[in-house]
Write an enzyme that holds these catalytic residues in place. Structure first.
Site, PDB file in Angstrom:
ATOM      1  N   LYS A 136     -12.636  -2.033   6.514  1.00 20.66           N
ATOM      2  CA  LYS A 136     -11.944  -2.933   7.433  1.00 20.66           C
ATOM      3  C   LYS A 136     -12.541  -2.811   8.838  1.00 20.66           C
ATOM      4  CE  LYS A 136      -9.030  -3.639   3.944  1.00 20.66           C
ATOM      5  NZ  LYS A 136      -7.840  -2.929   3.532  1.00 20.66           N
TER       6      LYS A 136
ATOM      7  N   TRP B 214       0.832  -1.216   0.000  1.00 20.13           N
ATOM      8  CA  TRP B 214       0.000   0.000   0.000  1.00 20.13           C
ATOM      9  C   TRP B 214       0.858   1.254   0.000  1.00 20.13           C
ATOM     10  CZ3 TRP B 214      -4.155  -1.290  -1.981  1.00 20.13           C
ATOM     11  CH2 TRP B 214      -4.889  -2.418  -1.582  1.00 20.13           C
TER      12      TRP B 214
ATOM     13  N   ASP C 236      -2.003   6.266   6.555  1.00 17.31           N
ATOM     14  CA  ASP C 236      -3.051   5.374   6.065  1.00 17.31           C
ATOM     15  C   ASP C 236      -3.342   4.382   7.197  1.00 17.31           C
ATOM     16  OD1 ASP C 236      -4.607   3.444   4.881  1.00 17.31           O
ATOM     17  OD2 ASP C 236      -3.234   3.028   3.215  1.00 17.31           O
TER      18      ASP C 236
HETATM   19  C1  LIG Z   1      -7.393  -2.270   2.250  1.00 19.54           C
HETATM   20  C2  LIG Z   1      -6.366  -1.208   2.263  1.00 19.54           C
HETATM   21  C3  LIG Z   1      -6.265  -0.241   1.251  1.00 19.54           C
HETATM   22  C4  LIG Z   1      -7.123  -0.262   0.012  1.00 19.54           C
HETATM   23  O1  LIG Z   1      -8.395   0.201   0.244  1.00 19.54           O
HETATM   24  P1  LIG Z   1      -9.399   0.545  -0.970  1.00 19.54           P
HETATM   25  O2  LIG Z   1     -10.548   1.178  -0.256  1.00 19.54           O
HETATM   26  O3  LIG Z   1      -9.713  -0.743  -1.645  1.00 19.54           O
HETATM   27  O4  LIG Z   1      -8.716   1.492  -1.875  1.00 19.54           O
HETATM   28  C5  LIG Z   1      -5.311   0.749   1.396  1.00 19.54           C
HETATM   29  N1  LIG Z   1      -4.497   0.806   2.462  1.00 19.54           N
HETATM   30  C6  LIG Z   1      -4.563  -0.113   3.445  1.00 19.54           C
HETATM   31  C7  LIG Z   1      -3.639  -0.017   4.609  1.00 19.54           C
HETATM   32  C8  LIG Z   1      -5.492  -1.148   3.371  1.00 19.54           C
HETATM   33  O5  LIG Z   1      -5.550  -2.074   4.342  1.00 19.54           O
END
Ligand SMILES: *Cc1c(COP(=O)(O)O)cnc(C)c1O
Length: 362
Positions: free
Chosen positions: A198, A104, A174
């Site tokens: 999540k 990511w 993030d």
């Molecule tokens: C799941 C995840 C993403 C991607 O999320 P999307 O909403 O599908 O773009 C980005 N960063 C982290 C840390 C993630 O766990």
């Protein structure tokens, strides 16, 4: 009907309270004779949902007054574009730094490189992202617009235990796979963002928490719907937002409050993760992926010493009601995502299954 224990990484399981409340209110929200999904984003009923969501989030996450809460389209990865578009203007050389602790972070840097100078300040790629790399903030150039980190690495099962102290350089995190799973001092960050799917609700929307002084610096070419100041000015309603996702997030927050808040969940999350790591550590049959000093309490990753047994492991787990344990395709092995909504009983059941599977296959 029996519900499985869902160990999927995302979209992930939601608390039973949230699913049942949404089901009960789906056709008839607060006796309106219509569902929340069917009414205007500018109605007083939705306005109350939005305000309540803000209020709960502010309280549960401990968000200081000089931060704005935004609900931004496109999930987490859309913020990989929005962050540089909104912040690169802070740096005369349009430079930003990224710490790469997994896929990511790498994707985020590549996206930023479309708009400016995005450099890798540190990376743990050489050890297969099994840890958080050493990093000295003094090495950041003075004209760095921001430093981007991924606070919890969903694929590899690592996390930052304490965060880099970047001084005047805004720290951007993030937190998609761990937001509200542990107590965090928000004032260390310029921007925190999390895709909802999540720990917060349905996919497709991101919750963005931004310090007010970082608004209003967007690059000229920034699309209006990626400009955080447009969201801040319109209470995230400059166009029709995903009202249902915000409603669901509000229910998740009600549930977290009911559980006793983030500190209480953190205690439970630590206990849940320990159940699984204890099994991994006690055996040579399971091999942990993450360096123990950097382990996540949200995503527990491990390999089988006999990798040929992985498919049988995943299949037999499913027969036992333990769903979606296969690791990410880039990492292999197994992964148990145990977000806030996973009850302790799910981790007890998985730990018992792992011990039993080892006994039968060692
Ligand atoms: C799941 C995840 C993403 C991607 O999320 P999307 O909403 O599908 O773009 C980005 N960063 C982290 C840390 C993630 O766990």
């Amino acid at each position: 009907m029996t519900r499985v224990f869902n160990f999927g990484a995302g979209p992930a399981m939601l608390p039973t309270f949230v699913m049942e409340t949404a089901q009960r209110e789906f056709m008839n929200f607060h006796d309106m004779g219509a569902g929340i999904i069917e009414i205007s984003h500018r109605s007083k009923e939705f306005d109350a949902v939005l305000n309540r969501c803000d209020e709960l989030l502010k309280e549960l996450a401990g968000i200081p007054d000089n931060y704005k809460i935004l609900y931004v389209h496109g999930g987490a990865q859309m913020q990989f574009s929005a962050i540089p578009l909104n912040l690169l203007g802070l740096s005369p050389s349009k430079s930003a730094s990224y710490i790469e602790t997994g896929t990511w972070g790498v994707k985020a840097r590549k996206e930023a490189a479309r708009y400016g100078n995005a450099t890798t300040a540190a990376s743990s790629a050489d050890t297969g992202f099994d840890r958080i790399p050493e990093f000295d903030c003094a090495s950041l150039p003075a004209d760095t617009a921001y430093l981007h980190i991924t606070s919890n690495n969903t694929l590899y099962g690592t996390r930052w235990h304490s965060f880099p102290q970047t001084g005047d350089i805004p720290l951007v995190a993030d937190m998609t796979s761990e937001f509200l799973s542990r107590e965090i001092d928000i004032s260390q960050f310029g921007i925190i963002f999390a895709g909802l799917q999540k720990n917060l609700g349905p996919a497709g929307l991101a919750c963005v928490i931004v310090r007010e002084d970082l608004l209003g610096h967007a690059l000229k070419e920034t699309p209006a719907l990626l400009d955080y100041s447009v969201y801040a000015k319109s209470h995230s309603l400059s166009n029709t937002n995903n009202t249902f996702a915000i409603y669901m997030m509000g229910l998740v927050l009600e549930w977290i409050k009911e559980q006793g808040g983030v500190a209480k969940l953190e205690e439970q999350n630590n206990a849940k993760a320990k159940l699984l790591y204890d099994v991994v550590d006690a055996s040579d049959f399971y091999l942990g992926v993450a360096d123990p000093a950097h382990r996540s309490i949200m995503n527990v990753t491990f390999n089988l010493a006999k990798p040929d047994l992985l498919d049988a492991f995943v299949e037999q787990a499913l027969e036992a009601g333990l769903y979606a344990l296969k690791g990410h395709r880039d990492v292999g092995g197994a992964r148990a995502s145990i977000y806030n909504a996973m009850p302790i009983a799910g981790c007890v059941a998985l730990a018992e299954f792992m011990v039993e599977f080892e006994k039968n296959n060692a």
